[in-house]
Design an enzyme around this catalytic site. Structure first.
Site, PDB file in Angstrom:
ATOM      1  N   GLU A  45     -32.546  46.556 -14.469  1.00  0.00           N
ATOM      2  CA  GLU A  45     -31.408  47.401 -14.829  1.00  0.00           C
ATOM      3  C   GLU A  45     -30.336  47.357 -13.747  1.00  0.00           C
ATOM      4  O   GLU A  45     -29.143  47.237 -14.044  1.00  0.00           O
ATOM      5  CB  GLU A  45     -31.844  48.858 -15.050  1.00  0.00           C
ATOM      6  CG  GLU A  45     -30.683  49.762 -15.438  1.00  0.00           C
ATOM      7  CD  GLU A  45     -31.026  51.239 -15.445  1.00  0.00           C
ATOM      8  OE1 GLU A  45     -30.173  52.049 -15.044  1.00  0.00           O
ATOM      9  OE2 GLU A  45     -32.161  51.584 -15.841  1.00  0.00           O
ATOM     10  N   THR A  81     -30.611  54.594 -14.158  1.00  0.00           N
ATOM     11  CA  THR A  81     -30.879  55.714 -15.075  1.00  0.00           C
ATOM     12  C   THR A  81     -32.189  56.421 -14.784  1.00  0.00           C
ATOM     13  O   THR A  81     -32.354  57.590 -15.131  1.00  0.00           O
ATOM     14  CB  THR A  81     -30.908  55.233 -16.543  1.00  0.00           C
ATOM     15  OG1 THR A  81     -31.880  54.193 -16.678  1.00  0.00           O
ATOM     16  CG2 THR A  81     -29.538  54.727 -16.981  1.00  0.00           C
TER      17      THR A  81
END
Length: 288
Positions: free
Chosen positions: A127, A165
């Protein structure tokens, strides 16, 4: 044995959406199907998909593909990967988590505005690599307090802070405070935007895990060994309950874990299937 299982344990929205989409493609008879990296960090799910013909590939493998459908997983990818897919003529199914896509748009916009992007997260995580791939200018990845302390800004720079996140919320606040106190040329660091991009599901999962771990004798954190969010859950629970264990399946359970326990807590990462959580829960209740 009394057992308390976290309500937030298991697949998050982004992971569920990605996994469901791959199974949907299989049902539709799409072939061949490739995923850019494991669709989720769970060996059982990835193994099941491989048995059904889904192949895990790397970005380098894209150069040699001539046909097929490539699935971009929920972690997302950098801008260059989209350009590569477009020029290859391969079919692309993009199931990047909407929360991750939002970060891509932010760093792309802030880079164009000339700001140095600071990303809180694990630099080796897919990510974070994807987020870096949308930074058009200077960027820095910080994962620890020590790295934040060592960070040396250039005079006159403006900064924008975002986060992976699944980053630890308390750690996010800690790193922000370290950077706020930094000075260069006798001026406070010019941070124009501090954006907490940790997804709501992650924050809620971490809060609930912390609460349960503070109540029980033994805490079990269920998830794949390569799952970043599961590792963070383990760290949070371990601070509250010294008798905390990181397991992948019921096979990892051992009677020694419960020698002095009457109350066991269970939580699980965002890549852990409900079936495995239920199996762990039943195993604890019946066997111990």
């Amino acid at each position: 044995m009394k057992v308390k299982t976290a309500k937030t344990a298991g697949f998050c929205f982004g992971v569920s959406r990605a996994v469901d989409k791959v199974y949907e493609l299989i049902e539709e008879g799409v072939s061949p199907i490739y995923t850019l990296g494991p669709i989720i960090h769970n060996e059982e799910v990835v193994g099941d998909l491989e048995a059904k013909g889904v192949r895990v590939i790397t970005e380098d493998d894209l150069k040699n593909l001539r046909s097929g459908t490539v699935v971009i997983r929920s972690h997302g990818v950098g801008k260059a990967v989209y350009q590569m897919l477009e020029s290859s003529g391969l079919d692309c199914v993009d199931v990047t988590c909407p929360f991750v896509l939002k970060i891509h748009r932010i760093v792309e916009r802030e880079s164009r505005a000339g700001r140095h992007i600071i990303i809180f997260g694990d630099p080796s995580h897919p990510e974070v690599k994807g987020i870096c791939g949308w930074c058009g200018g200077r960027f820095t990845v910080l994962n620890t307090a020590e790295e934040a302390e060592r960070f040396r800004p250039e005079s006159g720079e403006e900064f924008c802070i975002v986060s992976q996140t699944t980053f630890n919320y308390n750690k996010f606040q800690e790193l922000v405070e370290i950077l706020r106190k930094k000075r260069y040329d006798n001026n406070v660091l010019n941070i124009s935007n501090i954006l907490n991009t940790i997804c709501n599901a992650t924050e809620e999962r971490q809060r609930e895990a912390k609460t349960i771990a503070g109540e029980v004798d033994t805490m079990l954190v269920v998830g794949g060994r390569h799952s970043s969010n599961t590792q963070k859950l383990f760290e949070i629970c371990k601070e509250e309950c010294g008798n905390t264990y990181y397991i992948q399946t019921p096979v990892d359970l051992d009677s020694e874990m419960f020698q002095h326990s009457s109350y066991v807590g269970i939580t699980a990462g965002a890549s852990t299937p409900k079936k495995i959580i239920e199996e762990v829960q039943e195993h604890v209740r019946i066997k111990f």
